[in-house]
Motif scaffolding. Structure first.
Motif, PDB file in Angstrom:
ATOM      1  N   GLU B  59      17.946   5.798  11.843  1.00 38.38           N
ATOM      2  CA  GLU B  59      17.801   4.475  12.444  1.00 38.38           C
ATOM      3  C   GLU B  59      17.724   4.563  13.976  1.00 38.38           C
ATOM      4  OE1 GLU B  59      20.205   1.953   9.070  1.00 38.38           O
ATOM      5  OE2 GLU B  59      21.348   2.711  10.765  1.00 38.38           O
ATOM      6  N   SER B  60      17.501   3.402  14.613  1.00 37.18           N
ATOM      7  CA  SER B  60      17.576   3.296  16.064  1.00 37.18           C
ATOM      8  C   SER B  60      18.937   2.737  16.472  1.00 37.18           C
ATOM      9  CB  SER B  60      16.477   2.360  16.578  1.00 37.18           C
ATOM     10  OG  SER B  60      15.209   2.933  16.387  1.00 37.18           O
ATOM     11  N   ALA B  61      19.155   2.641  17.774  1.00 33.98           N
ATOM     12  CA  ALA B  61      20.381   2.021  18.284  1.00 33.98           C
ATOM     13  C   ALA B  61      20.064   1.389  19.631  1.00 33.98           C
ATOM     14  CB  ALA B  61      21.494   3.053  18.425  1.00 33.98           C
ATOM     15  N   GLY B  62      20.830   0.378  19.989  1.00 31.14           N
ATOM     16  CA  GLY B  62      20.621  -0.291  21.276  1.00 31.14           C
ATOM     17  C   GLY B  62      21.936  -0.750  21.870  1.00 31.14           C
ATOM     18  N   VAL B  63      21.912  -1.075  23.149  1.00 29.33           N
ATOM     19  CA  VAL B  63      23.077  -1.686  23.795  1.00 29.33           C
ATOM     20  C   VAL B  63      22.598  -2.912  24.572  1.00 29.33           C
ATOM     21  CG1 VAL B  63      25.000  -1.392  25.398  1.00 29.33           C
ATOM     22  CG2 VAL B  63      24.250   0.546  24.003  1.00 29.33           C
ATOM     23  N   VAL B  64      23.255  -4.039  24.314  1.00 33.51           N
ATOM     24  CA  VAL B  64      22.975  -5.267  25.055  1.00 33.51           C
ATOM     25  C   VAL B  64      23.885  -5.290  26.279  1.00 33.51           C
ATOM     26  CG1 VAL B  64      22.984  -7.787  24.985  1.00 33.51           C
ATOM     27  CG2 VAL B  64      22.410  -6.474  22.916  1.00 33.51           C
ATOM     28  N   VAL B  65      23.271  -5.310  27.472  1.00 31.94           N
ATOM     29  CA  VAL B  65      24.030  -5.246  28.727  1.00 31.94           C
ATOM     30  C   VAL B  65      23.781  -6.524  29.532  1.00 31.94           C
ATOM     31  CG1 VAL B  65      24.462  -3.891  30.818  1.00 31.94           C
ATOM     32  CG2 VAL B  65      23.653  -2.736  28.732  1.00 31.94           C
ATOM     33  N   PRO B  66      24.687  -7.516  29.407  1.00 34.45           N
ATOM     34  CA  PRO B  66      24.559  -8.710  30.244  1.00 34.45           C
ATOM     35  C   PRO B  66      25.097  -8.407  31.649  1.00 34.45           C
ATOM     36  CG  PRO B  66      26.480  -8.905  28.826  1.00 34.45           C
ATOM     37  CD  PRO B  66      25.869  -7.544  28.550  1.00 34.45           C
ATOM     38  N   PRO B  67      24.800  -9.238  32.633  1.00 30.12           N
ATOM     39  CA  PRO B  67      25.289  -8.951  33.990  1.00 30.12           C
ATOM     40  C   PRO B  67      26.814  -8.889  34.065  1.00 30.12           C
ATOM     41  CG  PRO B  67      23.612 -10.686  34.018  1.00 30.12           C
ATOM     42  CD  PRO B  67      23.937 -10.439  32.585  1.00 30.12           C
ATOM     43  N   SER B  68      27.502  -9.605  33.150  1.00 32.60           N
ATOM     44  CA  SER B  68      28.962  -9.491  33.086  1.00 32.60           C
ATOM     45  C   SER B  68      29.418  -9.764  31.660  1.00 32.60           C
ATOM     46  CB  SER B  68      29.617 -10.490  34.047  1.00 32.60           C
ATOM     47  OG  SER B  68      29.290 -11.796  33.623  1.00 32.60           O
ATOM     48  N   GLY B  69      30.642  -9.384  31.363  1.00 32.71           N
ATOM     49  CA  GLY B  69      31.166  -9.565  30.005  1.00 32.71           C
ATOM     50  C   GLY B  69      30.944  -8.323  29.164  1.00 32.71           C
ATOM     51  N   PRO B  70      31.476  -8.334  27.943  1.00 35.04           N
ATOM     52  CA  PRO B  70      31.436  -7.118  27.117  1.00 35.04           C
ATOM     53  C   PRO B  70      30.032  -6.709  26.685  1.00 35.04           C
ATOM     54  CG  PRO B  70      32.660  -8.888  26.005  1.00 35.04           C
ATOM     55  CD  PRO B  70      32.205  -9.434  27.302  1.00 35.04           C
ATOM     56  N   LEU B  71      29.844  -5.395  26.493  1.00 39.71           N
ATOM     57  CA  LEU B  71      28.599  -4.848  25.953  1.00 39.71           C
ATOM     58  C   LEU B  71      28.631  -4.952  24.417  1.00 39.71           C
ATOM     59  CD1 LEU B  71      28.206  -1.522  28.021  1.00 39.71           C
ATOM     60  CD2 LEU B  71      27.774  -3.886  28.711  1.00 39.71           C
ATOM     61  N   THR B  72      27.449  -4.936  23.812  1.00 34.55           N
ATOM     62  CA  THR B  72      27.331  -4.935  22.347  1.00 34.55           C
ATOM     63  C   THR B  72      26.472  -3.752  21.920  1.00 34.55           C
ATOM     64  OG1 THR B  72      27.270  -7.357  22.437  1.00 34.55           O
ATOM     65  CG2 THR B  72      26.701  -6.323  20.327  1.00 34.55           C
ATOM     66  N   LEU B  73      26.968  -2.986  20.950  1.00 32.20           N
ATOM     67  CA  LEU B  73      26.159  -1.901  20.364  1.00 32.20           C
ATOM     68  C   LEU B  73      25.366  -2.463  19.189  1.00 32.20           C
ATOM     69  CD1 LEU B  73      25.516   1.195  20.188  1.00 32.20           C
ATOM     70  CD2 LEU B  73      27.368   1.331  18.498  1.00 32.20           C
ATOM     71  N   LEU B  74      24.056  -2.228  19.194  1.00 31.49           N
ATOM     72  CA  LEU B  74      23.192  -2.645  18.090  1.00 31.49           C
ATOM     73  C   LEU B  74      22.870  -1.421  17.237  1.00 31.49           C
ATOM     74  CD1 LEU B  74      20.625  -4.859  20.065  1.00 31.49           C
ATOM     75  CD2 LEU B  74      22.876  -5.500  19.135  1.00 31.49           C
ATOM     76  N   ILE B  75      23.027  -1.579  15.929  1.00 32.67           N
ATOM     77  CA  ILE B  75      22.748  -0.452  15.028  1.00 32.67           C
ATOM     78  C   ILE B  75      21.908  -0.935  13.848  1.00 32.67           C
ATOM     79  CG2 ILE B  75      24.859   0.790  15.635  1.00 32.67           C
ATOM     80  CD1 ILE B  75      26.024  -0.249  12.941  1.00 32.67           C
ATOM     81  N   GLY B  76      21.424   0.014  13.058  1.00 31.57           N
ATOM     82  CA  GLY B  76      20.708  -0.325  11.841  1.00 31.57           C
ATOM     83  C   GLY B  76      21.684  -0.706  10.736  1.00 31.57           C
ATOM     84  N   PRO B  77      21.153  -1.271   9.644  1.00 34.19           N
ATOM     85  CA  PRO B  77      22.013  -1.806   8.582  1.00 34.19           C
ATOM     86  C   PRO B  77      22.829  -0.769   7.818  1.00 34.19           C
ATOM     87  CG  PRO B  77      19.838  -2.840   8.517  1.00 34.19           C
ATOM     88  CD  PRO B  77      19.740  -1.687   9.464  1.00 34.19           C
ATOM     89  N   GLU B  78      22.522   0.518   7.931  1.00 35.55           N
ATOM     90  CA  GLU B  78      23.234   1.505   7.109  1.00 35.55           C
ATOM     91  C   GLU B  78      24.331   2.270   7.839  1.00 35.55           C
ATOM     92  OE1 GLU B  78      20.925   3.832   4.118  1.00 35.55           O
ATOM     93  OE2 GLU B  78      19.261   3.121   5.332  1.00 35.55           O
TER      94      GLU B  78
END
Lengths: 393, 393
Positions: B59-78
């Protein structure tokens, strides 16, 4: 280190590559596409390898498929000699869009453009550009295509390759048989060598040496050697965790031969499994065989998925259900088509699948996994060894 | 098989991951982006691993980086259990856009959307979405982002991660030192074991066993074991070619430790090299040392590239020039920045590079490659063994 004689291994003949290209071009013409662009990268290599036998490292690769006329292999600026030696497609062009993520500028290297390579393929001012390998078609390529052909529509056409790749030839099945044989032999070596106190990754090393010695060209996927709680990961990577006695050790061992990847999954134990874990492992094996018994040409995939799930329910084990029962097998160890509750296609002779049976509890996961080829009245097993519940030493 | 005790290995502490996220968020705010989306895939894993320590399989992976506040790791469904166990980012969401290329539908798995994860991160109706990891941002993601945020502009912002990643901390350098030590030890094992009659790929297996035994978590790149004419490939994969006496055998051996990748390149020979080939190998080594001598903090990268090229010209060997002299080193064995004729940046202390010296003739290629850390007055070598011209047996 004593290394045995190199083995003679199967491969795909030139005429089969040519026939693949021709069948794909007929499908491109039938869909009315002006051109199809097929892309792959280092890890998602299958579509370009299927057409050209070339698979990149670091860089990406593509194939330009016009409705008629010769195909063109697209490569990154650093792979010219490598690709020339490996590709079954004669015409080869370098594009910066296919460079590596390290993003060099290559000021001294002469490269082509999408406009040039499409034009050479007889494709001027395309309005409908099909894209296969959408997961390997990156933002750099997409932006360049949009700038080069502002009037064109980019249409996802992954299904053209899925269709083509899903029925295997005898040469393809022979590559798979070899890849499974090598993986099974590597499991023999692991079972002989593995001891408590080793790390999961040290066992991966033992597997790799055995696989490459016997003729693997690469791992079919990163080897899963997952101990104790790590066995609960449906997808994972081996870690530095030290193996302990009396806990589950999940092996999924995978070799690649001429592009074709195997995966053999066995839950084993260094010692004795606790009763409840052994029960789960045995339930998983029953579900595995039950799935395999339901496979034959003509069966609807969603029916297989539904029976599988119902078996968990009827056995009072729906809490142990994670996913399954089968996914496509070929160049990539997991490829389309899957068998899910919405998979309404019929199985056909010479489709190949992994029967992939995962049973999950709060403590462990266990996975029995074998390759099969669909036949008129059942399956040909591509792996069969070590189907006992193995408790070592 | 006798396996030595597992080694204790360096890693990156939690607070360093937190600091990376914070520095990146400051850069996102400064650039005026509403949000930055950082993407990686199985082979191009570095950016997401840099922020989260997680690296996907299939799968792929991502990170959502807003200018402030917590980061979120994005992953595939498995990968939920796997990623939960490995990620240093606590908030984790499953997205179908990050699924594997086998393209399953996962009708039974509950997933989030880009809108939801951006909204949770405090990003509503973004107009400027930065993308880092453009080479790992695929068409499926791009189409979904465009549909979800039709008014937003997708802006390539790879440079934000390049900037952040290019200066290494002490913990990072320690991971690299360990990765190079393991690769050098594996070369010891290879030189002891290699014989004419083995295939290139069998030597890869010997290398892999040695690397994993000593604590590698993976190969830093596919091991190059390239014999005779195959040594001419700048990028390549080992093949089934059988090793012969008195021809060049090019080794580039690579281990990964806590994400950090090494690469040690040595041209060796099973026997005696013909005179002209030995001359080329010795010229390459001189060019290699000459390059290393020109490195220190404050030097302009293009000056290093220019001197390197001039050395080929002045030695009457411009026909043996292919590329060089250095490229960035870190999570990926080849990462930005490169040193090319257009690289007008100044070297800084704690940048790390591969000094990568490739000399090419019609018969062979030879490559001397070592890692270095830039210091105030020169370099710290990360690998130093086996710099003799090695002619075995």
């Amino acid at each position: 280190v004593t290394i045995s004689e190199p083995a003679t291994l199967p491969s795909i003949p030139d005429e089969e590559f040519r026939a693949r290209g021709e069948r794909l071009q007929a499908a491109v013409a039938e869909r009315g596409l002006d051109v199809l662009l097929v892309n792959s990268n280092e890890s998602d290599f299958a579509n370009v390898r299927y057409l050209s036998d070339y698979w990149p490292v670091f860089e990406s690769a593509g194939v330009v498929v016009p409705p008629s006329g010769p195909l063109t292999l697209l490569i990154g600026p650093e792979s010219e000699t490598f690709a020339t030696d490996r590709s079954r497609i004669d015409r080869l062009r370098l594009l910066v869009e296919y460079r590596e993520a390290a993003d060099p500028a290559y000021p001294e290297i002469d490269v082509a453009s999408f406009r040039q390579v499409f034009s050479e393929a007889g494709v001027e001012r395309p309005l409908r550009i099909g894209i296969a390998g959408s997961f390997a078609t990156n933002l750099v390529m997409v932006e360049s295509l949009r700038e080069s052909f502002p009037d064109a529509k980019l249409e996802r056409a992954d299904d053209l390759l899925t269709e083509l790749r899903s029925i295997k030839s005898e040469a393809e099945v022979e590559c798979l048989r070899s890849a499974f044989r090598i993986a099974e032999d590597a499991i023999d070596v692991i079972l002989e060598a593995v001891r408590p106190g080793m790390t999961e990754l040290q066992v991966v090393g033992i597997a790799q040496q055995a696989l490459y010695e016997r003729g693997a060209e690469y791992e079919g996927m990163p080897q899963y050697v997952l101990s104790g709680p790590n066995s609960r990961h449906a997808i994972s990577r081996a870690s530095h965790r030290v193996l302990e006695r009396d806990e589950v050790l999940q092996l999924n061992i995978s070799a690649r031969v001429a592009g074709y990847s195997s995966g053999v999954g066995r839950p084993v134990c260094l010692g004795k499994l606790p009763r409840s874990q052994r029960d789960l492992v045995e339930f998983g094996r029953d579900a595995h065989y039950k799935t395999a018994e339901s496979l034959r040409a003509g069966v609807i995939a969603s029916d297989v998925a539904e029976s599988y799930r119902r078996h968990f329910v009827d056995s009072g084990r729906i809490d142990n259900f994670l996913y399954g029962p089968c996914h496509g097998l070929g160049l990539i160890e997991v490829e389309p088509p899957w068998m899910e509750s919405i998979s309404h296609y019929a199985l056909e002779e010479n489709m190949t699948f992994q029967v992939d049976t995962f049973a999950l509890s709060d403590e462990i996961g266990c996975r029995w996994e074998n390759g099969v080829r669909i036949t008129a009245d059942g399956v040909e097993w591509l792996s069969t060894h070590h189907m006992d519940v193995i408790e070592l030493g």
